[in-house]
Design an enzyme around this catalytic site. Structure first.
Site, PDB file in Angstrom:
ATOM      1  N   SER A  13     -16.083  27.939  62.515  1.00  0.00           N
ATOM      2  CA  SER A  13     -16.938  27.748  63.713  1.00  0.00           C
ATOM      3  C   SER A  13     -17.790  28.683  64.344  1.00  0.00           C
ATOM      4  O   SER A  13     -18.779  29.046  63.463  1.00  0.00           O
ATOM      5  CB  SER A  13     -15.932  27.357  64.762  1.00  0.00           C
ATOM      6  OG  SER A  13     -16.308  26.581  66.000  1.00  0.00           O
ATOM      7  N   HIS A  40     -18.219  23.638  62.474  1.00  0.00           N
ATOM      8  CA  HIS A  40     -18.388  22.687  63.417  1.00  0.00           C
ATOM      9  C   HIS A  40     -19.779  22.445  63.924  1.00  0.00           C
ATOM     10  O   HIS A  40     -20.424  23.320  64.617  1.00  0.00           O
ATOM     11  CB  HIS A  40     -17.733  23.266  64.788  1.00  0.00           C
ATOM     12  CG  HIS A  40     -16.267  23.349  64.649  1.00  0.00           C
ATOM     13  ND1 HIS A  40     -15.434  24.047  65.453  1.00  0.00           N
ATOM     14  CD2 HIS A  40     -15.446  22.410  63.994  1.00  0.00           C
ATOM     15  CE1 HIS A  40     -14.143  23.789  65.117  1.00  0.00           C
ATOM     16  NE2 HIS A  40     -14.111  22.990  64.236  1.00  0.00           N
ATOM     17  N   ASP A 131      -8.862  25.218  66.266  1.00  0.00           N
ATOM     18  CA  ASP A 131      -9.038  24.232  65.282  1.00  0.00           C
ATOM     19  C   ASP A 131      -8.742  24.814  63.832  1.00  0.00           C
ATOM     20  O   ASP A 131      -9.246  26.144  63.551  1.00  0.00           O
ATOM     21  CB  ASP A 131     -10.252  23.761  65.088  1.00  0.00           C
ATOM     22  CG  ASP A 131     -10.446  22.335  64.186  1.00  0.00           C
ATOM     23  OD1 ASP A 131      -9.519  21.630  63.770  1.00  0.00           O
ATOM     24  OD2 ASP A 131     -11.599  22.230  63.576  1.00  0.00           O
TER      25      ASP A 131
END
Length: 334
Positions: A13, A40, A131
């Site tokens: 990310s 992401h 995540d």
């Protein structure tokens, strides 16, 4: 049986562009496994394949739906699509966001766990929040291996830290050491499975069914969790606590998924918006009262004027207090 011996899945990310470029650049030509990546990027246009491909000896591209898994290739989740694997092929979906992300890491890792089991190597790199932790646990539950970038070496340590805190990670190394480690691991046969993997596979499959909208959603939810008093911040359906999840996670019947940290941010945003909306309503109420005061003056309604003025002053004081509360900087939990 899959046509590949090993499968590498990587999630990143914040800070992930540089990390993915550095890792990919160190993978040798002829790398004997497919490599799948999620960053992401949301729905924004992405040039990540060209950035990674400019320094990489492997074939690099955005994934295409139905594309077969091929060794010595890197395929990247395109914007606004979850990347998954099934039956030896790539699958792209616009299924519900997980932790407010699409593409998200967990759907890829879960699908890889179901598809490849002990053949899979999952890698978590730099990023915020958590995540990828649940997906990495799914890979471990299916008999695969887990690699995490050393948080001290990551631009954003939150995702690696979450993975280390909640998953029995096999290797925690600096970014510069991950490509050599992967090269070594994919050249060795995967470890043997365990009896526990069959039980865990069923749980993972129920979660994947929720994500893809296949099967009976209530059956899936009952198999993995219990109802909670909270509602989904995306669709406002009821949230179910995923039984035994670490970090604690929630899913709704449409397929959205959240960790408590993701929910924390969502509820904070909703609360902030609701309070500012309340302030707006108080301002409008005050304006309405002032108009009624003026009209009552014009109609010589002295008692009514006094009552309305008192109400207007009370509403104005409420608005001042609420604004003062809103303008304070809240303390954020870790």
């Amino acid at each position: 049986m899959p046509s590949y011996e090993r499968l590498v899945v990587i999630g990143a990310s914040a800070g992930g562009v540089d990390a993915l470029r550095q890792l990919a650049a160190a993978l040798p030509a002829g790398f004997p496994a497919p490599v799948l990546m999620v960053l992401h990027v949301g729905a924004h246009e992405s040039v990540l394949p060209s950035l990674i491909g400019s320094r990489c000896a492997l074939s690099v591209a955005h994934a295409s739906d139905g594309e077969p898994l091929v060794n010595a290739t890197i395929r990247i989740a395109p914007p606004d699509r979850h990347l998954m694997v099934a039956n030896g092929k790539l699958r792209l979906t616009r299924s519900p966001k997980e932790n407010f992300a699409r593409p998200a890491i967990d759907p890829l890792f879960r699908s890889a766990a179901l598809e490849g089991g002990r053949r899979v190597i999952g890698v978590i790199l730099t990023g915020m929040l958590d995540d990828g932790t649940a997906g990495l646990q799914a890979i471990k539950d299916a008999g695969g291996m887990a690699i995490v970038q050393d948080p001290a070496d990551a631009q954003e340590p939150s995702m690696p830290t979450s993975a280390l805190r909640n998953v029995a990670v096999d290797h925690c190394v600096a970014l510069s050491q991950i490509a050599p480690l992967l090269t070594q691991l994919v050249s060795s046969p995967p470890a043997e499975g365990s009896p526990r993997m069959t039980e865990q596979r069923g749980r993972i499959a129920h979660e994947q069914g929720l994500s893809l909208g296949t099967g009976d959603y209530l059956e899936h939810l009952k198999a993995i969790g219990e109802p909670s008093p909270m509602t989904c911040p995306e669709c406002h359906g009821g949230l179910w606590h995923v039984r035994g999840s670490s970090p604690r996670r929630y899913r709704c019947h449409t397929g959205h998924a959240f960790t408590t940290r993701a929910l924390d941010l969502a509820v904070e945003r909703e609360t902030d918006a609701a309070l500012w909306n309340a302030l707006r309503a108080l301002h409008e109420y005050s304006l309405v009262l002032d108009e009624r005061v003026a009209q009552s003056h014009a109609d010589n309604l002295g008692d009514e004027v006094a009552r309305l003025q008192a109400a207007s002053h009370r509403v104005s004081r409420q608005a001042q207090v609420l604004r003062q509360l809103l303008e304070r900087t809240p303390d954020r939990p870790d």
